[in-house]
Design an enzyme around this catalytic site. Structure first.
Site, short mmCIF file in Angstrom:
data_model
loop_
_atom_site.label_atom_id
_atom_site.label_comp_id
_atom_site.label_asym_id
_atom_site.label_seq_id
_atom_site.Cartn_x
_atom_site.Cartn_y
_atom_site.Cartn_z
N LYS A 117 0.80 -1.22 0.00
CA LYS A 117 0.00 0.00 0.00
C LYS A 117 0.83 1.28 0.00
CE LYS A 117 -4.40 -1.46 0.36
NZ LYS A 117 -5.50 -1.02 -0.53
N SER A 143 -8.94 -0.48 6.28
CA SER A 143 -8.98 -1.57 7.25
C SER A 143 -7.64 -1.71 7.97
CB SER A 143 -9.31 -2.89 6.54
OG SER A 143 -8.32 -3.19 5.58
#
Length: 394
Positions: A117, A143
């Site tokens: 990410k 999340s």
């Protein structure tokens, strides 16, 4: 004489970004207007993406209906190179023997912030500051892994950051987000609550929203994984990618098909996502609002892929999707821990299980001998190891 066709242009956002006006407008064609009082709207952008001509142009061509081109991914690589790792590819003879083919593991669990990410987050955050030097900050919903990545990218860029996470997010991920200096905001554990809380913060503060996957700049950043992997192993037959909203899979698919069109990109999902049905139909078939799936893999629990990522997946990824249950994910995860001595999370285990078991079931399995496996992250709560605690932390 009745009006049979009408073209409508609806703005998707006020920020046209770097991809041009075309990619920022929803183009709708209305049919059967007036005669029967019936209005049927078709997304012309999606229809054009489905055409064979569009697909051929997308594969390395100058004009790309998908919104992300190879040159965008290459630009992202240059933009983020001083802030992310060029992660190694590892092999393991034991896992090769189990799979019956050569596996090449792209170790994004060793990436900055512990997952892939960081790539997309850095690209999107850095571009936000380039476009507006006095931007008041960034905000996202996540999340966990994307939240850490945006917090890290914001720290690198010197920007304030807020991260909205659902209640029950693993402690290790929450602590890491705060460790990068971001403000942590909890919400109810649904995709809708995440999105609404994030939008409220953006409206109140002026912060720019960095979406976890439905953002072309995030997608371009994630595509840099494939730039590296295909430089490290140029002749791969296929790449297996864990999928949630589809940002990583779509970015990898665009880069892969532009560099090595023969290489196949397969998504690997948790049971219950049912992405293959939608890819085969070339239409999003999920009913109702987005929801979280019950899965041991907290980072790939989102049921539906994004509105921007879905057309890219239709054009560049294989329609065959590998579904893996919790037991399969845990088996894959544990094999990597034991045999490769690498800390990976359950989402990575999904790709490993697909490589050693699911691929064998394909009719074309014999032709797929060199497989890239994306170990997408390694942010694990060591107090909640899934082979000890069988239930998810949610």
């Amino acid at each position: 004489m009745p009006l049979n066709h009408l073209i409508l242009l609806l703005p998707l956002s006020r920020d046209f970004g770097t991809h041009g006006l075309l990619n920022q407008w929803v183009v709708l064609r209305a049919t059967n207007v007036g005669k029967l009082g019936l209005l049927i709207l078709h997304d012309v952008r999606l229809e054009s993406r489905r055409s064979s001509l569009g697909s051929r142009l997308d594969q390395g061509g100058e004009f790309n209906m998908a919104g992300v081109k190879l040159k965008d991914i290459q630009a992202a690589a240059n933009r983020i190179q001083n802030f992310v790792h060029y992660t190694p590819v590892m092999t393991n003879s034991t896992l090769d023997a189990i799979a019956g083919r050569q596996l090449f593991f792209k170790t994004e669990n060793l990436q900055k912030t512990g997952s892939f990410k960081a790539r997309g987050a850095c690209n999107a955050v850095f571009l936000a500051k380039e476009r507006k030097s006095d931007v008041p900050g960034v905000v996202t919903h996540s999340s966990g892994n994307h939240g850490q990545a945006v917090a890290y990218a914001a720290k690198c860029a010197g920007l304030p950051c807020s991260v909205v996470v659902p209640k029950g997010t693993p402690k290790v991920k929450c602590e890491a987000i705060q460790g990068y200096g971001a403000n942590l905001v909890f919400c109810a554990p649904t995709p809708t609550d995440r999105k609404e809380t994030c939008a409220k913060i953006a409206a109140e503060t002026g912060k720019v929203i960095i979406h976890p996957f439905d953002d072309y700049n995030v997608i371009a950043g994630q595509g840099t994984i494939a730039l590296e992997l295909l430089e490290q192993v140029p002749d791969l037959d296929a790449i297996l990618v864990p999928i949630s909203g589809g940002g990583m899979t779509s970015g990898i698919a665009v880069a892969t098909k532009s560099i090595n069109p023969k290489c196949k990109v397969y998504a690997v999902e948790p049971v219950g996502k049912n992405l293959q049905d939608s890819l085969e139909a070339k239409a999003k078939l999920w009913k109702g609002p987005p929801k979280f799936l019950s899965s041991v893999a907290d980072s790939i629990r989102i049921q539906q892929v994004g509105d921007l990522t879905f057309p890219i997946l239709c054009d560049f990824a294989e329609s065959v999707v590998f579904s893996v249950d919790d037991d399969g994910m845990v088996r894959g995860m544990r094999l990597v821990w034991e045999r490769m001595k690498l800390v990976v999370e359950a989402a990575s285990g999904a790709a490993v299980f697909a490589a050693i078991e699911s691929l064998k079931k394909l009719d074309e399995a014999a032709s797929l001998q060199k497989i890239g496996v994306i170990l997408c992250g390694g942010n694990v709560d060591l107090d909640q190891l899934p082979w000890i605690h069988k239930s998810t932390t949610y």
